[in-house]
Design an enzyme around this catalytic site. Structure first.
Site, mmCIF file in Angstrom:
data_model
loop_
_atom_site.group_PDB
_atom_site.id
_atom_site.type_symbol
_atom_site.label_atom_id
_atom_site.label_comp_id
_atom_site.label_asym_id
_atom_site.label_seq_id
_atom_site.Cartn_x
_atom_site.Cartn_y
_atom_site.Cartn_z
ATOM 1 N N SER A 127 -55.120 133.099 -67.999
ATOM 2 C CA SER A 127 -55.316 132.225 -66.839
ATOM 3 C C SER A 127 -56.035 132.986 -65.735
ATOM 4 O O SER A 127 -55.926 134.216 -65.634
ATOM 5 C CB SER A 127 -53.931 131.782 -66.351
ATOM 6 O OG SER A 127 -53.966 131.384 -65.012
ATOM 7 N N TYR A 152 -45.381 132.902 -63.061
ATOM 8 C CA TYR A 152 -46.266 132.385 -64.117
ATOM 9 C C TYR A 152 -47.461 133.320 -64.302
ATOM 10 O O TYR A 152 -47.792 133.736 -65.422
ATOM 11 C CB TYR A 152 -46.750 130.972 -63.755
ATOM 12 C CG TYR A 152 -47.921 130.499 -64.596
ATOM 13 C CD1 TYR A 152 -47.738 130.117 -65.924
ATOM 14 C CD2 TYR A 152 -49.227 130.459 -64.066
ATOM 15 C CE1 TYR A 152 -48.815 129.704 -66.702
ATOM 16 C CE2 TYR A 152 -50.298 130.052 -64.836
ATOM 17 C CZ TYR A 152 -50.092 129.672 -66.148
ATOM 18 O OH TYR A 152 -51.159 129.267 -66.923
ATOM 19 N N LYS A 156 -48.856 135.965 -67.504
ATOM 20 C CA LYS A 156 -50.196 136.037 -68.113
ATOM 21 C C LYS A 156 -50.726 137.477 -68.087
ATOM 22 O O LYS A 156 -51.289 137.968 -69.063
ATOM 23 C CB LYS A 156 -51.162 135.091 -67.380
ATOM 24 C CG LYS A 156 -50.819 133.615 -67.536
ATOM 25 C CD LYS A 156 -50.850 133.179 -68.994
ATOM 26 C CE LYS A 156 -50.539 131.701 -69.174
ATOM 27 N NZ LYS A 156 -50.411 131.306 -70.586
HETATM 28 N N1 NAD Z 1 -54.158 123.470 -68.128
HETATM 29 C C1 NAD Z 1 -54.798 124.416 -67.457
HETATM 30 O O1 NAD Z 1 -55.573 124.153 -66.516
HETATM 31 C C2 NAD Z 1 -54.611 125.875 -67.844
HETATM 32 C C3 NAD Z 1 -55.331 126.843 -67.161
HETATM 33 C C4 NAD Z 1 -55.183 128.184 -67.529
HETATM 34 C C5 NAD Z 1 -54.346 128.515 -68.580
HETATM 35 N N2 NAD Z 1 -53.644 127.557 -69.218
HETATM 36 C C6 NAD Z 1 -52.747 127.960 -70.304
HETATM 37 O O2 NAD Z 1 -53.139 127.297 -71.500
HETATM 38 C C7 NAD Z 1 -51.965 126.984 -72.250
HETATM 39 C C8 NAD Z 1 -51.917 125.502 -72.550
HETATM 40 O O3 NAD Z 1 -51.930 124.787 -71.331
HETATM 41 P P1 NAD Z 1 -51.780 123.194 -71.304
HETATM 42 O O4 NAD Z 1 -52.319 122.739 -70.005
HETATM 43 O O5 NAD Z 1 -52.286 122.616 -72.559
HETATM 44 O O6 NAD Z 1 -50.174 123.095 -71.233
HETATM 45 P P2 NAD Z 1 -49.195 122.103 -72.001
HETATM 46 O O7 NAD Z 1 -47.854 122.231 -71.372
HETATM 47 O O8 NAD Z 1 -49.796 120.738 -72.110
HETATM 48 O O9 NAD Z 1 -49.182 122.751 -73.469
HETATM 49 C C9 NAD Z 1 -48.331 123.795 -73.822
HETATM 50 C C10 NAD Z 1 -47.541 123.327 -75.029
HETATM 51 O O10 NAD Z 1 -46.698 124.388 -75.471
HETATM 52 C C11 NAD Z 1 -45.444 123.845 -75.833
HETATM 53 N N3 NAD Z 1 -44.487 124.950 -75.711
HETATM 54 C C12 NAD Z 1 -44.090 125.615 -74.596
HETATM 55 N N4 NAD Z 1 -43.237 126.601 -74.908
HETATM 56 C C13 NAD Z 1 -43.093 126.576 -76.260
HETATM 57 C C14 NAD Z 1 -42.336 127.341 -77.185
HETATM 58 N N5 NAD Z 1 -41.534 128.347 -76.801
HETATM 59 N N6 NAD Z 1 -42.424 127.032 -78.510
HETATM 60 C C15 NAD Z 1 -43.200 126.005 -78.929
HETATM 61 N N7 NAD Z 1 -43.950 125.249 -78.098
HETATM 62 C C16 NAD Z 1 -43.887 125.531 -76.772
HETATM 63 C C17 NAD Z 1 -45.205 122.671 -74.901
HETATM 64 O O11 NAD Z 1 -44.349 121.685 -75.466
HETATM 65 C C18 NAD Z 1 -46.636 122.127 -74.726
HETATM 66 O O12 NAD Z 1 -46.929 121.094 -75.637
HETATM 67 C C19 NAD Z 1 -50.779 127.506 -71.466
HETATM 68 O O13 NAD Z 1 -50.447 128.785 -71.955
HETATM 69 C C20 NAD Z 1 -51.307 127.592 -70.063
HETATM 70 O O14 NAD Z 1 -50.637 128.588 -69.311
HETATM 71 C C21 NAD Z 1 -53.758 126.243 -68.888
#
Ligand code: NAD
Length: 180
Positions: A127, A152, A156
């Site tokens: 991130s 958070y 990362k």
């Molecule tokens: N959305 C953004 O803008 C953004 C930006 C930077 C980084 N990220 C990173 O990208 C990744 C995905 O983000 P997203 O927006 O799709 O989030 P999201 O919450 O939609 O997806 C994450 C998924 O992981 C699952 N999950 C969480 N912990 C788990 C575990 N212990 N075991 C199994 N499943 C688990 C959740 O149910 C969820 O479906 C994350 O790591 C997030 O930190 C997202």
């Protein structure tokens, strides 16, 4: 032979989009998620968009090491894209331990299992929070990291270091990419 990519958190927001792209690029995909932050909507949508009614879905928690090992035993995983994590900055300030436990343990279980099977490619969804308060914007990949401003963001930064150290220690068997 087609390569198989494990998409952890693959039923979530980014994971489901990436799953579509991977399938369209010719990869076999295994989706794994514990549905802690999603329902089946995206997974069902991916099946519909790609026409892959047989898209494997494993409902499991990446904090459960045995479940991760079982997953790697059942499927021949060439690469993992690790999206499974909690991602709400504000919530992480209120519940830091919940974030450190889920985000660090789930990723370490993936890496440890990858190590046990003799190696695998790992892409970690990091991130821009790892840049903290940058001295100049826009940031580039050469911009140095600064202290993150939330638990958070700290998870990362820590996971980036854990991946970097694990790649270094495994002599090319584990290859890693950090996606910011
Ligand atoms: N959305 C953004 O803008 C953004 C930006 C930077 C980084 N990220 C990173 O990208 C990744 C995905 O983000 P997203 O927006 O799709 O989030 P999201 O919450 O939609 O997806 C994450 C998924 O992981 C699952 N999950 C969480 N912990 C788990 C575990 N212990 N075991 C199994 N499943 C688990 C959740 O149910 C969820 O479906 C994350 O790591 C997030 O930190 C997202």
């Amino acid at each position: 032979m087609k390569k198989t990519v494990l998409v952890s958190g693959g039923a979530g927001f980014i994971g489901s989009h990436v799953t579509v792209e991977l399938i369209e690029a010719g990869y076999d995909v295994v989706v794994a998620d514990n549905f802690s932050n999603c329902d089946r909507t995206c997974y069902e949508g991916v099946k519909k968009i790609t026409g892959r009614e047989d898209l494997p879905l494993v409902v499991m928690d990446f904090c459960d090491k045995k479940a991760v090992q079982d997953l790697f035993t059942k499927y021949h995983i060439d690469a993992v894209i690790h999206f499974a994590a909690y991602k709400a900055v504000g919530e992480s300030v209120d519940k830091p331990l919940m974030y450190y436990k889920n985000n660090l343990l789930s990723f370490m279980n993936v890496l440890e299992t990858a190590q046990e099977i003799g190696g695998c490619n790992v892409l970690f969804s990091s991130s821009a929070t790892v840049y903290g308060e940058p001295d100049a914007v826009p940031v580039t990949e050469d911009t140095p990291r600064k202290p993150a401003m939330s638990p958070y963001g700290n998870t990362k930064t820590m996971c980036e270091d854990i991946l970097r150290d694990t790649v270094k220690a495994n002599g090319g068997k584990i290859k890693g990419i950090l996606l910011r």
